[in-house]
Design an enzyme around this catalytic site. Structure first.
Site, PDB file in Angstrom:
ATOM      1  N   GLY A 172      28.717  24.586  35.108  1.00 40.53           N
ATOM      2  CA  GLY A 172      28.591  25.988  34.712  1.00 40.53           C
ATOM      3  C   GLY A 172      29.855  26.793  34.934  1.00 40.53           C
ATOM      4  CG  HIS A 182      20.856  19.610  38.851  1.00 42.63           C
ATOM      5  ND1 HIS A 182      21.545  20.713  39.294  1.00 42.63           N
ATOM      6  CD2 HIS A 182      21.365  19.297  37.636  1.00 42.63           C
ATOM      7  CE1 HIS A 182      22.441  21.049  38.364  1.00 42.63           C
ATOM      8  NE2 HIS A 182      22.358  20.213  37.360  1.00 42.63           N
ATOM      9  CD  GLU A 224      24.906  17.197  36.304  1.00 40.07           C
ATOM     10  OE1 GLU A 224      24.943  17.429  35.097  1.00 40.07           O
ATOM     11  OE2 GLU A 224      24.181  17.818  37.088  1.00 40.07           O
ATOM     12  CG  ASN A 242      19.270  20.540  33.588  1.00 38.71           C
ATOM     13  OD1 ASN A 242      18.189  21.138  33.509  1.00 38.71           O
ATOM     14  ND2 ASN A 242      19.983  20.477  34.707  1.00 38.71           N
ATOM     15  CD1 TRP A 243      17.647  22.954  27.244  1.00 35.81           C
ATOM     16  CD2 TRP A 243      15.526  23.607  26.896  1.00 35.81           C
ATOM     17  NE1 TRP A 243      17.361  22.792  25.904  1.00 35.81           N
ATOM     18  CE2 TRP A 243      16.073  23.186  25.655  1.00 35.81           C
ATOM     19  CE3 TRP A 243      14.206  24.060  26.916  1.00 35.81           C
ATOM     20  CZ2 TRP A 243      15.341  23.202  24.473  1.00 35.81           C
ATOM     21  CZ3 TRP A 243      13.479  24.075  25.735  1.00 35.81           C
ATOM     22  CH2 TRP A 243      14.051  23.653  24.521  1.00 35.81           C
ATOM     23  CE  LYS A 244      22.263  23.346  34.667  1.00 35.57           C
ATOM     24  NZ  LYS A 244      23.543  23.636  35.269  1.00 35.57           N
ATOM     25  CB  SER A 268      32.012  22.534  31.892  1.00 33.43           C
ATOM     26  OG  SER A 268      31.633  23.505  32.850  1.00 33.43           O
ATOM     27  CD  GLU A 304      22.180  24.187  38.638  1.00 36.08           C
ATOM     28  OE1 GLU A 304      21.079  24.091  38.071  1.00 36.08           O
ATOM     29  OE2 GLU A 304      23.261  24.241  38.009  1.00 36.08           O
ATOM     30  N   GLY A 307      24.232  21.054  30.337  1.00 33.76           N
ATOM     31  CA  GLY A 307      23.541  22.289  30.698  1.00 33.76           C
ATOM     32  C   GLY A 307      23.663  23.315  29.587  1.00 33.76           C
ATOM     33  N   GLY A 308      24.595  24.239  29.732  1.00 35.57           N
ATOM     34  CA  GLY A 308      24.748  25.369  28.812  1.00 35.57           C
ATOM     35  C   GLY A 308      24.755  24.981  27.336  1.00 35.57           C
TER      36      GLY A 308
HETATM   37  P1  13P Z   1      26.786  22.844  32.452  1.00 33.93           P
HETATM   38  O1  13P Z   1      26.882  21.890  31.263  1.00 33.93           O
HETATM   39  O2  13P Z   1      26.221  24.174  32.082  1.00 33.93           O
HETATM   40  O3  13P Z   1      28.057  22.891  33.214  1.00 33.93           O
HETATM   41  O4  13P Z   1      25.689  22.197  33.420  1.00 33.93           O
HETATM   42  C1  13P Z   1      25.793  20.859  33.744  1.00 33.93           C
HETATM   43  C2  13P Z   1      24.573  20.468  34.471  1.00 33.93           C
HETATM   44  O5  13P Z   1      24.346  20.897  35.594  1.00 33.93           O
HETATM   45  C3  13P Z   1      23.634  19.572  33.794  1.00 33.93           C
HETATM   46  O6  13P Z   1      22.659  19.121  34.679  1.00 33.93           O
END
Ligand code: 13P
Length: 248
Positions: free
Chosen positions: A171, A95, A165, A10-12, A211, A97, A232-233
């Site tokens: 994050g 998500h 999640e 997920n590149w956000k 994470s 967020e 994510g990251g």
């Molecule tokens: P991180 O891997 O950066 O913690 O993000 C997880 C995430 O929200 C994937 O959708």
């Protein structure tokens, strides 16, 4: 294999057409022999360029959201039809967020999920508790509501991917332990069994997200109910290939 593992990024709100295409070109040879399904969910504006960059590879391109209506006056939103034009296979829905910053509710998650399914796009429906909900001992109650309301009216639940999640792990560098993630995901599977049928629940792919990285992916993926990851990251760099190759 009852459930084929599924690792998705997920590149956000990260990457550009240039840096994204470069990363996909570098990742492609590293993930080509993966034993799992692989996807990168990218910002809508990058979908045309990233589908082009991923052509001929085993990396599927997904969206980070999708609207429920076929078309119409919904400024800033993207429809299933628009995604399908580029061969988009997956859409992240609900998500944390989106829930936290953009007012996404279980009801809108449900509408988006049903629309995706109707259009042959696999929804990756995100659920998870906040830190205060976990500390308050209401994790299961929170998940019950997110699952019951988010998946209401779904005919074949095996067509849905669930991403568990925990909000406190996203994050933050604070991953759920292997045991915490397994225990909660097993609970989610049990709940889906109650809401739909136990046999269908056995077929549902449930990812862990929060994470997850090159160092902790093996331990998480070794858990019997964890079928994949939503990354994510670590999906913004070549570490993503190490996670995809978790079994090697
Ligand atoms: P991180 O891997 O950066 O913690 O993000 C997880 C995430 O929200 C994937 O959708």
């Amino acid at each position: 294999m009852l459930r084929k593992p599924f690792i998705a990024g997920n590149w956000k709100m990260n990457m550009t057409a240039e840096s994204g295409a470069k990363l996909i070109k570098e990742l492609a040879p590293l993930v080509k022999d993966a034993n799992c399904n692989v996807a990168l969910c990218v910002p809508a504006i990058l979908i045309p360029a990233m589908t082009q960059a991923a052509k001929g590879t085993n990396i599927a391109i997904g969206a980070e959201n999708v609207h429920w209506a076929d078309k119409g006056a919904y400024t800033g939103e993207i429809s299933c039809e628009q995604l399908k034009e580029y061969g988009v296979k997956y859409a992240i829905i609900g998500h944390s967020e989106r829930r936290q910053y953009f007012g996404e509710t279980d009801e809108s998650v449900n509408m988006r999920t049903l629309a995706a399914l109707k259009n042959g796009i696999t929804p990756i429906v995100c659920v998870g508790e906040t830190l205060s909900e976990r500390e308050g001992g209401i994790t299961e109650k929170v998940l019950d509501k997110q699952l019951a309301e988010g998946l209401k009216g779904v005919e074949n639940v095996a067509d849905v991917v669930i991403a568990y999640e925990p909000v406190w792990a996203i994050g933050t560098g604070k991953t759920a332990t292997d045991e915490q993630a397994q225990e909660t995901i097993a609970y989610i599977r049990k709940k889906i069994g109650q809401l739909f049928c136990p046999k269908c629940a056995e077929k549902v792919i449930i990812q862990y997200g929060g994470s997850m990285n090159a160092a902790n992916c093996k331990g998480l993926m070794a858990q019997s109910d964890i079928d994949g990851g939503l990354i994510g990251g670590a999906s913004l760099k070549l570490d993503f290939a190490t996670i995809v190759n978790f079994d090697k």
